[in-house]
Design an enzyme around this catalytic site. Structure first.
Site, PDB file in Angstrom:
ATOM      1  N   ARG A   1       6.599  -8.103   1.509  1.00  0.00           N
ATOM      2  CA  ARG A   1       7.443  -7.536   2.577  1.00  0.00           C
ATOM      3  C   ARG A   1       8.408  -8.543   2.846  1.00  0.00           C
ATOM      4  O   ARG A   1      10.059  -8.378   3.387  1.00  0.00           O
ATOM      5  CB  ARG A   1       6.480  -6.797   3.270  1.00  0.00           C
ATOM      6  CG  ARG A   1       7.275  -6.445   4.881  1.00  0.00           C
ATOM      7  CD  ARG A   1       7.072  -5.494   5.470  1.00  0.00           C
ATOM      8  NE  ARG A   1       6.316  -4.571   4.829  1.00  0.00           N
ATOM      9  CZ  ARG A   1       4.750  -3.884   5.536  1.00  0.00           C
ATOM     10  NH1 ARG A   1       3.971  -4.679   6.647  1.00  0.00           N
ATOM     11  NH2 ARG A   1       4.489  -3.066   5.264  1.00  0.00           N
TER      12      ARG A   1
ATOM     13  N   ASP B   1      -1.336   6.803   6.936  1.00  0.00           N
ATOM     14  CA  ASP B   1      -1.316   4.709   7.255  1.00  0.00           C
ATOM     15  C   ASP B   1      -2.459   5.103   8.108  1.00  0.00           C
ATOM     16  O   ASP B   1      -2.685   5.500   9.219  1.00  0.00           O
ATOM     17  CB  ASP B   1      -0.231   4.420   7.234  1.00  0.00           C
ATOM     18  CG  ASP B   1      -0.313   3.020   6.644  1.00  0.00           C
ATOM     19  OD1 ASP B   1      -1.158   1.694   6.295  1.00  0.00           O
ATOM     20  OD2 ASP B   1       1.403   2.108   7.869  1.00  0.00           O
TER      21      ASP B   1
ATOM     22  N   THR C   1      -5.912  -1.501   6.870  1.00  0.00           N
ATOM     23  CA  THR C   1      -5.883  -3.597   7.150  1.00  0.00           C
ATOM     24  C   THR C   1      -7.621  -3.399   7.261  1.00  0.00           C
ATOM     25  O   THR C   1      -7.702  -4.817   7.746  1.00  0.00           O
ATOM     26  CB  THR C   1      -5.605  -4.123   8.075  1.00  0.00           C
ATOM     27  OG1 THR C   1      -4.912  -3.563   8.980  1.00  0.00           O
ATOM     28  CG2 THR C   1      -3.441  -3.884   7.796  1.00  0.00           C
TER      29      THR C   1
ATOM     30  N   LYS D   1       0.887  -2.047  -0.036  1.00  0.00           N
ATOM     31  CA  LYS D   1      -0.061  -0.069  -0.074  1.00  0.00           C
ATOM     32  C   LYS D   1       0.838   1.250  -0.013  1.00  0.00           C
ATOM     33  O   LYS D   1       0.573   2.493  -0.638  1.00  0.00           O
ATOM     34  CB  LYS D   1      -0.869   0.272   1.005  1.00  0.00           C
ATOM     35  CG  LYS D   1      -1.581  -1.287   1.108  1.00  0.00           C
ATOM     36  CD  LYS D   1      -3.095  -0.986   2.515  1.00  0.00           C
ATOM     37  CE  LYS D   1      -2.774  -1.346   3.272  1.00  0.00           C
ATOM     38  NZ  LYS D   1      -2.327  -3.188   3.498  1.00  0.00           N
ATOM     39  N   THR D   2       1.846   1.371   0.662  1.00  0.00           N
ATOM     40  CA  THR D   2       2.889   2.193   0.962  1.00  0.00           C
ATOM     41  C   THR D   2       3.720   2.402  -0.417  1.00  0.00           C
ATOM     42  O   THR D   2       3.857   3.942  -0.961  1.00  0.00           O
ATOM     43  CB  THR D   2       3.761   2.312   2.104  1.00  0.00           C
ATOM     44  OG1 THR D   2       2.944   2.086   3.268  1.00  0.00           O
ATOM     45  CG2 THR D   2       4.560   3.875   2.300  1.00  0.00           C
TER      46      THR D   2
END
Ligand code: ADE
Length: 363
Positions: free
Chosen positions: A249, A141, A190, A96-97
């Site tokens: 990640r 975020d 999330t 997302k980032t």
């Protein structure tokens, strides 16, 4: 009217490139995505940053998301407008980032990065908004954790590029409106279900990030290996892909652990057998489950006969926060069909039982 900018702005860090990400959050505020403002070479966030794709063309996977955003970028640029506000949701670690930074790069603007828990006081969000330049991105975020005041300040800011501020107190209190430049809010969460509907409705683009498929993950691992100058057989990349819970990640984190074992063993070439050796050492099984996941499944089997059992009961048994269990641990187990959510609680599936059987005594 006194406007005090966010206290965290003194920690700005400018990155190279037109669409640079400027981080404004307290690194302690959010272990998941919060960066270190002074990125030392060993900082985990800096390590993650070094492997991020910068452009849409380099971003592997999430085909539908890339298509939707690609069209929005092109249309927006043709109209010379700010991109519509974007909400990205889905499990952690799916990019997302990274996607917010890619959007900024594609639009040729700066991305300011913060996290909802860092916007506790009204002046934090006011400080950010008044410092935005036209068409810049503001990435928030964990947007489901915004305070009510921050959220209410955002409504007119998102809708009409206007900041409504209350000046004075009691009977002398008045509302003053301040125009803002057109900007794009990129929210990430999330837990999309925890967003209030007025906030959710103000996003023009709402996109879910999905777990990545094996081929995409293999390509991501191969790309990362190239950036880290590692020699990696394609079977080895596939083995990392199988064990990373569908999450880039984690794939990159596992690759670094494999690199350590290769270095200590003096192996110049990383093979699938070496990946297996390294990841077994870290107790990551063939399906990517770690000791924590297996503990959850075993608790369900051994203490509750496979369920159904309530989320809170499981969380208490594991000493875990129910929200984290639900948003971080469960999604991959659900996606793999090892666990089911039913109206009466969580249920271990036959596949979940079979997986535990296959692991035998491995913790
Ligand atoms: N590294 C992490 N996520 C990635 C992605 N989606 N594409 C390419 N490299 C990545």
């Amino acid at each position: 009217m006194a406007i005090v900018s966010s206290g965290s702005q003194g920690q700005d860090r400018r990155r190279s490139g037109a669409g640079s990400g400027q981080r404004l959050v307290d690194p302690q505020a959010d272990a998941e995505t919060a960066p270190r403002p002074e990125a030392a070479p060993e900082a985990p966030q800096a390590r993650e940053d070094s492997l991020r794709p910068r452009r849409l063309a380099d971003y592997i996977g999430q085909g539908e998301l890339k298509q939707v955003l690609g069209i929005a970028i092109e249309a927006t640029q043709a109209r010379a407008e700010a991109l519509d506000h974007v909400l990205l949701y889905g499990p952690p670690g799916l990019g997302k980032t990274t996607m917010a930074l890619v959007l900024a790069e594609e639009l040729g603007v700066r991305c300011r990065i913060t996290s909802a828990p860092a916007l506790e006081r009204p002046r934090d969000i006011v400080g950010l908004l008044v410092n935005l330049q036209p068409r810049e991105l503001l990435f928030i975020d964990e947007i489901h954790r915004l305070s009510r005041v921050a959220e209410e300040l955002l409504y007119p800011a998102m809708e009409d590029f206007r900041l409504d501020l209350t000046v004075g107190k009691g009977t002398t209190a008045r509302t003053r409106s301040l125009p803002l430049p057109p900007f794009t809010l990129v929210g990430a969460t999330t837990r999309a279900g925890s967003l209030s509907s007025p906030l959710r409705d103000r996003f023009g683009l709402i996109q879910r990030l999905e777990f990545y498929g094996l081929q995409d993950l293999q390509a991501i691992v191969q790309r990362a290996a190239g950036l880290l100058r590692l020699q990696l057989e394609s079977e080895a990349a596939l083995e990392v892909a199988r064990r990373c819970r569908g999450t880039p990640r984690i794939a990159n984190r596992l690759l670094r652990r494999v690199r350590d074992v290769a270095a200590v063993n003096g192996e110049p070439l990383i093979t699938a057998a070496l990946v297996d050796q390294a990841l077994s050492l870290h107790r990551v099984d063939g399906r990517g489950l770690d000791a924590h996941d297996r503990r959850l499944l075993r608790l369900m089997l051994e203490a509750y006969g496979g369920g159904p059992v309530g989320l809170d009961t499981l969380a208490a048994g594991l000493g875990e926060d129910p929200a984290t269990l639900e948003a971080v641990v469960e999604p991959y187990l659900l996606q793999q069909g090892l666990l089911q959510r039913t109206p009466r609680g969580r249920l271990l599936t036959p596949a979940g039982r079979a997986h535990l059987d296959a692991q035998g005594a491995i913790a």
